[in-house]
Write an enzyme that holds these catalytic residues in place. Structure first.
Site, short mmCIF file in Angstrom:
data_model
loop_
_atom_site.label_atom_id
_atom_site.label_comp_id
_atom_site.label_asym_id
_atom_site.label_seq_id
_atom_site.Cartn_x
_atom_site.Cartn_y
_atom_site.Cartn_z
N GLU A 38 19.00 122.62 122.26
CA GLU A 38 19.67 121.35 122.59
C GLU A 38 19.85 120.43 121.38
OE1 GLU A 38 17.89 120.71 127.07
OE2 GLU A 38 16.73 119.96 125.37
N PRO A 39 20.63 120.80 120.40
CA PRO A 39 20.84 119.89 119.27
C PRO A 39 21.73 118.70 119.63
CG PRO A 39 22.21 121.85 119.02
CD PRO A 39 21.39 122.05 120.27
N GLY A 40 21.33 117.54 119.20
CA GLY A 40 22.16 116.35 119.42
C GLY A 40 22.55 115.76 118.07
N ARG A 41 21.53 115.23 117.39
CA ARG A 41 21.76 114.58 116.08
C ARG A 41 22.49 115.50 115.10
NH1 ARG A 41 18.01 110.79 114.12
NH2 ARG A 41 16.53 111.62 115.65
N CYS A 73 20.86 87.03 114.54
CA CYS A 73 19.83 86.03 114.28
C CYS A 73 18.46 86.68 114.34
CB CYS A 73 19.92 84.92 115.31
SG CYS A 73 21.20 83.79 114.88
N GLU A 74 18.12 87.41 113.32
CA GLU A 74 16.90 88.21 113.34
C GLU A 74 16.67 88.68 111.90
OE1 GLU A 74 16.05 89.42 116.77
OE2 GLU A 74 14.42 90.72 116.14
N TYR A 125 12.79 102.42 113.79
CA TYR A 125 12.06 103.57 113.22
C TYR A 125 11.90 103.50 111.70
CZ TYR A 125 14.44 105.36 117.45
OH TYR A 125 14.98 105.52 118.70
N TYR A 132 22.90 108.43 117.72
CA TYR A 132 21.98 107.35 118.08
C TYR A 132 22.37 106.01 117.44
CZ TYR A 132 19.42 111.48 119.53
OH TYR A 132 19.07 112.69 120.11
N GLY A 166 16.20 118.75 118.01
CA GLY A 166 15.33 118.07 117.05
C GLY A 166 15.56 118.43 115.60
N1 LLP Z 1 16.52 117.61 124.13
C1 LLP Z 1 15.70 116.66 124.60
C2 LLP Z 1 14.97 116.90 125.84
C3 LLP Z 1 15.56 115.45 123.92
O1 LLP Z 1 14.74 114.54 124.40
C4 LLP Z 1 16.29 115.23 122.74
C5 LLP Z 1 16.18 113.97 122.02
C6 LLP Z 1 17.14 116.25 122.28
C7 LLP Z 1 17.23 117.43 122.99
C8 LLP Z 1 17.99 116.11 121.06
O2 LLP Z 1 17.27 115.87 119.90
P1 LLP Z 1 18.06 115.83 118.50
O3 LLP Z 1 18.61 117.21 118.23
O4 LLP Z 1 19.15 114.83 118.63
O5 LLP Z 1 17.03 115.40 117.52
N2 LLP Z 1 16.77 107.54 119.32
C9 LLP Z 1 16.05 108.40 118.39
C10 LLP Z 1 16.11 109.83 118.79
C11 LLP Z 1 15.55 110.08 120.17
C12 LLP Z 1 15.69 111.51 120.55
C13 LLP Z 1 15.38 111.68 121.99
N3 LLP Z 1 15.48 112.99 122.45
C14 LLP Z 1 16.62 108.20 117.00
O6 LLP Z 1 17.51 107.38 116.82
O7 LLP Z 1 16.17 108.84 116.04
#
Ligand code: LLP
Length: 433
Positions: free
Chosen positions: A291-294, A362-363, A335, A391, A249
């Site tokens: 758990e970093p993703g973004r 078309c939106e 968002y 994402y 997050g």
């Molecule tokens: N762990 C869990 C259990 C999660 O549900 C998520 C994100 C992460 C880790 C990674 O979070 P991050 O580090 O990427 O913020 N589609 C949305 C974001 C949805 C995130 C869902 N879960 C967007 O485009 O902002």
């Protein structure tokens, strides 16, 4: 006009990513084009990985939350950088396995996993399944019993923390579909039941409070609540736990106004809380997962588009259309997400006007950037939208039957295609009659 520090501008005034002139990339691979800077992704991964060593004596693992951008090559990079991964569906798990990822280092999430997905996870030997609902543990137990194995699980709980982020990406509060709430006793009740399953071993707990968070306090607060729950489980249920997964997050820079923290600050903050709590309570520190993703892939990605039709509606708004749209980036419409862009073929020029970047779907809501400051854009210009690594591809669709773009990785002046552009043939592949 945001330009990340790891990017350059060459003598022709063109934006350069990973040593590659973006106008040449656009020419060679066509647009829209997702461009990922491989060195940036690896640097982000290493920053996290090294800070677990630095602040938590190496007793933890960074899991790349692959929902941010799931493709075989990302799992290969994560493997090389010695990270684990988090997957949330059979499809992500399949992709990770296809990339040769060590399944022991995979953590499997999801609030409504199917029987087949759970079976696939157990058959392939994923390291941890994060249990998110009552029925799920029964399925895990019965599949494990049939196979005569014990499956290691974490239980997802809601710590009840306000993450101060967009409602749709906030997940730690009670009114949310994920996990069991600590506040109302649900998590404790479930724990009581869960410990009776013989082919399941509870290793610890998981939580994730939300996404795109710029503050440390919600994470500190969460770590404390999680440690209290962890201690309660040990004391009241005599459970030999040992693990805590504190989710991801961490926020990134999309526009100039965003003020991301250094990623190690998050690891340091939660490490301090967990270590301090253990010291005060004379406990061994748990193994932690983050758990970093973004924040691993987000700022490493840029989308290149070609500018097409321009409409200046007098006294209202100037629309600059690009050859993509909500199909490759639905985040504004979902968002109200903000982005910034520069004109890649005139990257040195100052902004002179404010325009709205819209797509070709078309939106009316097909907008990528509302009120974007740019030099005067002309048809044929290459627009580079920053921070689209997370994402975007993973949430892309074929709305209006527009093929999904190509994705390339660039590094040290070389580019390689990691996902090829879809064709019209791809679009009708599953149409049966
Ligand atoms: N762990 C869990 C259990 C999660 O549900 C998520 C994100 C992460 C880790 C990674 O979070 P991050 O580090 O990427 O913020 N589609 C949305 C974001 C949805 C995130 C869902 N879960 C967007 O485009 O902002």
């Amino acid at each position: 006009m945001l330009k990340h520090d790891y990017m350059d501008i060459n003598s022709e005034g063109h934006l350069v990513i990973g040593g590659c002139d973006t106008t040449h990339l656009a020419e060679e691979y066509s647009t829209p084009l997702y461009v990922f800077d491989e060195d940036r992704i690896r640097d982000n991964m290493r920053l996290y990985r090294d800070s677990v060593d630095k602040f938590y004596d190496g007793k933890g693992r960074i899991l790349y939350a692959s929902k941010a951008f799931s493709t075989k090559y990302m799992y290969k990079i994560a493997k090389e950088e010695n990270l684990g991964v988090d997957v949330v569906s059979g499809g992500e798990l399949y992709t990770a396995i296809s990339a040769g990822f060590d399944t022991e280092k995979i953590v499997f999430h999801g609030n409504n996993k199917s029987y087949d997905e759970i079976k696939m996870a157990i058959d392939s030997g994923v390291g941890r399944i994060v249990v998110d609902g009552e029925g799920e543990i029964e399925k895990i137990d019965s599949i494990s019993r049939e196979k005569n194995v014990t499956t290691n699980i974490l239980i997802r709980v809601k710590p009840g923390v306000d993450a101060h982020t967009h409602e749709f990406i906030s997940t730690g509060h009670i009114d949310c579909k994920f996990g069991f709430s600590i506040e109302n006793g649900e998590a404790k009740d479930f724990l009581k039941k869960a410990k009776e399953f013989k082919n399941v071993c509870i290793k610890g707990f998981h939580c994730h409070i939300g996404s795109q968070i710029f503050l440390l306090d919600p994470f500190r607060h969460t770590a404390k609540i999680m440690m209290e729950f962890y201690k309660m489980a040990r004391d009241e249920f005599s459970l030999e736990l040992g693990e805590l997964n504190l989710g991801g997050g961490f926020g990134i820079k999309y526009v100039e106004g965003d003020t991301p923290l250094n990623y190690p600050d998050y690891i340091e903050a939660v490490s301090e809380v967990v270590k301090g709590y253990c010291k005060d309570n004379n406990m061994e520190v748990p193994f932690i997962y983050m758990e970093p993703g973004r924040s691993i892939v987000g700022d490493a990605g840029t989308t290149l588009y070609t500018v097409g039709t321009i409409k200046d509606i007098k006294n209202v708004r100037k629309y600059v259309s690009i050859d993509g749209g909500i199909g490759d980036n639905p985040r504004y419409i979902l968002y109200d997400a903000e982005y910034d862009a520069i004109i890649a073929n005139r990257a040195n020029e100052d902004a002179t006007e404010t325009v709205t970047i819209c797509g070709k779907c078309c939106e009316s809501g097909d907008i990528i950037i509302k009120d974007c400051h740019l030099p005067k854009a002309d048809s044929g210009d290459i627009l580079a939208v920053m921070s689209t690594g997370a994402y975007n591809y993973s949430m892309a669709s074929n709305y209006n039957r527009i093929p999904r773009p190509c994705a390339i990785m660039v590094s040290k002046g070389k580019a390689k295609v990691i996902i090829k552009r879809e064709t019209y043939e791809d679009l009708i592949r599953n149409d049966m009659v």
